[in-house]
Structure formats: structure tokens, C-alpha cells
Design a protein around this motif. Structure first.
Motif, mmCIF file in Angstrom:
data_model
loop_
_atom_site.group_PDB
_atom_site.id
_atom_site.type_symbol
_atom_site.label_atom_id
_atom_site.label_comp_id
_atom_site.label_asym_id
_atom_site.label_seq_id
_atom_site.Cartn_x
_atom_site.Cartn_y
_atom_site.Cartn_z
ATOM 1 N N VAL A 251 159.595 2.008 29.141
ATOM 2 C CA VAL A 251 159.812 3.278 28.448
ATOM 3 C C VAL A 251 161.303 3.496 28.169
ATOM 4 O O VAL A 251 161.679 4.012 27.120
ATOM 5 C CB VAL A 251 159.175 4.462 29.215
ATOM 6 C CG1 VAL A 251 159.862 4.709 30.549
ATOM 7 C CG2 VAL A 251 159.158 5.718 28.368
ATOM 8 N N ALA B 74 162.364 1.193 25.352
ATOM 9 C CA ALA B 74 161.912 1.780 24.083
ATOM 10 C C ALA B 74 162.883 2.862 23.622
ATOM 11 O O ALA B 74 163.301 2.893 22.457
ATOM 12 C CB ALA B 74 160.503 2.351 24.234
ATOM 13 N N THR C 32 156.466 3.091 21.964
ATOM 14 C CA THR C 32 155.951 2.318 23.095
ATOM 15 C C THR C 32 155.226 1.064 22.601
ATOM 16 O O THR C 32 155.371 -0.006 23.199
ATOM 17 C CB THR C 32 155.018 3.152 23.988
ATOM 18 O OG1 THR C 32 154.001 3.744 23.183
ATOM 19 C CG2 THR C 32 155.776 4.234 24.725
#
Length: 155
Positions: free
Chosen positions: A59, A62, A69
């Protein structure tokens, strides 16, 4: 008769930013392509190499790369297929999955970085006098923090 736009016209400002970005990418792209990497892959490997334990939660990767995601999943899938990263599950919290730089990924990055640094030095840093570069860097940090407060800077 239409008045010529000023340098502070929003369309002029964005046009200059887009043209500069596209020009820099065109100059830098060969440095990562010569090492079998895309710009996004180069960015991810650099971020992983500069992170504690040479890893980031998926996460966080990202967020730092500006990917969704699913986008970061596809990116890490490619990097993992090429042996450049591995996925690791946090034993303390199995909901967290990390992308971790491998020795092969570190080696590939190490091969690409000297050329990449030299290209950035030439096409970006050396194009401006030091005082203008300092002002630009300060302005970029202000804009980044306003536009992407969730991003973690790599300086």
C-alpha cells in the motif's frame, strides 16, 4: 485581437510543465531501458532500496509511486517474475504484504544508477544555476506536499 498569454497564465504554466516533463523523460528513458527497466520499475526499485529493510508495504509503494492497488500489484508481479523483488507477508499481521528488494534487484539498480544519475545531473541539475535549482526544489516540495500529502518523499 487576442492578447498574448502571460508567463503566469495557467495554460502557459501547465504547458511548460508538461513539455519539460516529456523532455526529461525522453532524455532519461534510455538509461533505464538499457538495463531492461521501465521508468515505473526504476522508480519502485529506487524507493525500495532507500526504505528501511529495503522493503515497503504494498500500500505504501502504491502511494509513493502514485499507482492504484491493482497497478502496484501488476508492477510487483513483473518485478517478481524478473527476480528483482519478492513479496513477504508480515508474520505479526498477515494483512500486510511487503515488496522487498532482492539481491538481483539491488544489482540491477546498481548497474542502472550511475548512468541515470549522470543523465539527471546533465539534463536537469546542470541546466540551472544553483540558486534557481534551490528555488525550484523548494517549490517542488511545496507543490508535492499540497498535492500529494500522503506521499513519502525520497530526497
Amino acid at each position: 485581437m487576442t492578447e498574448a498569454p502571460s508567463d503566469r497564465d495557467p495554460i502557459t504554466v501547465m504547458g511548460l510543465l508538461f513539455e519539460t516533463h516529456e523532455g526529461l523523460i525522453a532524455k532519461l528513458e534510455p538509461t533505464w531501458r538499457d538495463h531492461g527497466l521501465s521508468g515505473l520499475e526504476m522508480n519502485a526499485l529506487q524507493r525500495l532500496s532507500r526504505s528501511p529493510g529495503r522493503r515497503l508495504r504494498m500500500v505504501d509503494l502504491a502511494t509513493q509511486t502514485g499507482l492504484s492497488t491493482s497497478g502496484v500489484t501488476r508492477l510487483v508481479d513483473r518485478l517478481q517474475r524478473n527476480g528483482l523483488v519478492v513479496r513477504e507477508t508480515d508474520p505479526a499481521d498477515r494483512r500486510n504484504t511487503y515488496a522487498t528488494l532482492t539481491q538481483e534487484g539491488d544489482a540491477r539498480l546498481g548497474q542502472a544508477l550511475p548512468e541515470y544519475r549522470a543523465a539527471v545531473q546533465h539534463w536537469f541539475i546542470e541546466q540551472l544555476p544553483p540558486d534557481q535549482l534551490d528555488s525550484l526544489l523548494a517549490a517542488l516540495r511545496i507543490l508535492r506536499d499540497a498535492l500529494r500529502p500522503e506521499a513519502t518523499a525520497i530526497t
